[in-house]
Write a protein that holds these residues in place. Structure first.
Motif, short mmCIF file in Angstrom:
data_model
loop_
_atom_site.label_atom_id
_atom_site.label_comp_id
_atom_site.label_asym_id
_atom_site.label_seq_id
_atom_site.Cartn_x
_atom_site.Cartn_y
_atom_site.Cartn_z
N UNK A 248 0.85 -1.19 0.00
CA UNK A 248 0.00 0.00 0.00
C UNK A 248 0.89 1.24 0.00
N UNK A 249 0.86 2.02 -1.06
CA UNK A 249 1.72 3.22 -1.11
C UNK A 249 1.17 4.32 -0.23
N UNK A 250 2.06 5.19 0.20
CA UNK A 250 1.60 6.42 0.86
C UNK A 250 0.82 7.24 -0.16
N UNK A 251 -0.17 8.00 0.26
CA UNK A 251 -0.93 8.81 -0.70
C UNK A 251 -0.03 9.83 -1.40
N UNK A 252 -0.33 10.11 -2.65
CA UNK A 252 0.33 11.22 -3.32
C UNK A 252 -0.15 12.52 -2.69
N UNK A 253 0.51 13.61 -3.01
CA UNK A 253 0.10 14.91 -2.46
C UNK A 253 -1.35 15.22 -2.84
N UNK A 254 -1.73 14.91 -4.08
CA UNK A 254 -3.10 15.15 -4.52
C UNK A 254 -4.09 14.25 -3.78
N UNK A 255 -3.72 12.97 -3.62
CA UNK A 255 -4.59 12.05 -2.89
C UNK A 255 -4.72 12.48 -1.43
N UNK A 256 -3.63 12.99 -0.83
CA UNK A 256 -3.68 13.42 0.56
C UNK A 256 -4.65 14.59 0.73
N UNK A 257 -4.67 15.51 -0.22
CA UNK A 257 -5.65 16.61 -0.17
C UNK A 257 -7.07 16.07 -0.28
N UNK A 258 -7.25 15.09 -1.14
CA UNK A 258 -8.58 14.50 -1.32
C UNK A 258 -9.02 13.79 -0.04
N UNK A 259 -8.11 13.05 0.58
CA UNK A 259 -8.43 12.36 1.83
C UNK A 259 -8.80 13.37 2.91
N UNK A 260 -8.04 14.46 3.00
CA UNK A 260 -8.31 15.49 4.00
C UNK A 260 -9.70 16.11 3.80
#
Length: 335
Positions: A248-260
């Motif tokens: 399981x990769x760490x989220x990309x910066x874009x994915x991290x914003x989406x998760x937040x």
């Protein structure tokens, strides 16, 4: 086939595929009769006697459930954008059980990834999808050697293991059991804390699993196993070979914003006080939150909501986050 329906907290409607017996009550009665016939202090085996009596009182039948058809998992893909490969595997298993008399069977899985990427959150989401609840077994604990299989009844303070408790005290024949930090299991010359998994992760042998405390075979063949680890070092090959392994990769910066953003919306919707806050978070807040690991975001957001409320504001600002949270770098995140 029992076609009654249960409603899970996830809002998925779950038919009961079948009612399954997880132990033989006749065997329990024989064990209990044997205890009654023993000489000596009756308090010596009181805990074991109470366990057998509880088993007989509850009976052997448990629900074996599965989602109705192939559920819409779009929200899970949205909430867990870095778990796409794992979610695809779950959908395949659900598809196999669709429109059949078979219960849902999920191949044991190992989730590999750095701390905080959402492995435990995924496990809870899967348990919610299936509707059976989650049982957590922290293998980093010093007592992890006894957590899965229980300890022999003649030992002081002996008790059943987590597998036994999940099946006997729970409602389901296919609960989700999460073996957390399997790579941190400590062992010594006397006991292998992972020893029980050799049988539990094999469908055939799991059907007659014997807890060391109760010493009565129970059917653990339908348990949904999820294990987590930072890496595979320290995990024996025979254990690895029994599971589907997903990195399981760490989220990309874009994915991290989406998760937040999704987490902000989820927290807001889950509380009555959420109506006092804006429906959408600000861009600066998302930028600062995206520097955090997913499991740190919730704590940071709760602090921010509280600070904004104390200040009488409906919008959360980056200054509302805990001190130091906004200063973290993107270590662990993919660019």
């Amino acid at each position: 086939m029992d076609t009654r329906q249960l409603t899970a907290t996830s809002s998925f409607v779950l038919p009961v595929a079948q009612v399954r017996s997880v132990f033989d009550p006749n065997e329990v009665e024989r064990r209990l009769d044997k205890l009654h016939g023993m000489n000596g202090d009756p308090r010596e085996h009181e805990s074991l006697r109470n366990t057998y009596e509880r088993m007989l009182e509850r009976g052997p039948q448990r629900f074996h459930v599965k989602p109705a058809g192939i559920p819409d998992m779009a929200s899970l893909y949205d909430d867990l954008p870095n778990f796409t490969e794992v979610l695809d595997d779950v959908r395949r298993h659900v598809a196999l059980a669709q429109d059949s008399r078979d219960g849902l069977e999920v191949t044991p899985m190992l989730l590999l990834g750095p701390p905080g990427v959402g492995k435990t959150h995924f496990a809870r989401a899967l348990a919610d999808l299936i509707g059976t609840g989650m049982n957590l077994v922290p293998m980093g604990s010093m007592t992890a050697g006894w957590l899965l299989s229980g300890s022999a009844s003649q030992w002081k303070g002996a008790r059943p293991g987590k597998v036994f408790e999940a099946l006997i005290d729970g409602q389901y024949a296919n609960p989700v059991i999460v073996v957390d930090e399997i790579d941190k299991a400590s062992s010594d010359a006397q006991y292998d804390p992972l020893g029980a998994l050799y049988g539990l992760l094999e469908h055939d042998t799991a059907g007659a699993f014997v807890d060391e405390f109760a010493e009565v075979p129970i059917d653990a063949s339908q348990v949904v196993w999820i294990t987590t680890a930072n890496d595979t070092r320290g995990i024996p090959d025979p254990i690895l070979n029994r599971m589907n392994v997903f990195e399981v990769p760490a989220p990309t910066a874009e994915q991290a914003r989406h998760i937040a953003r999704r987490l902000y919306q989820t927290i807001r919707a889950a509380h009555d006080w959420g109506r006092r806050f804006d429906e959408e978070p600000g861009e600066m807040l998302l930028e600062r939150l995206s520097a955090l690991a997913p499991r740190e975001m919730r704590r940071a957001l709760m602090v921010a909501f509280g600070n904004a409320r104390l200040d009488g504001r409906s919008a959360l600002g980056s200054a509302d986050l805990p001190r130091g949270a906004s200063a973290r770098s993107r270590i662990g995140f993919m660019n």
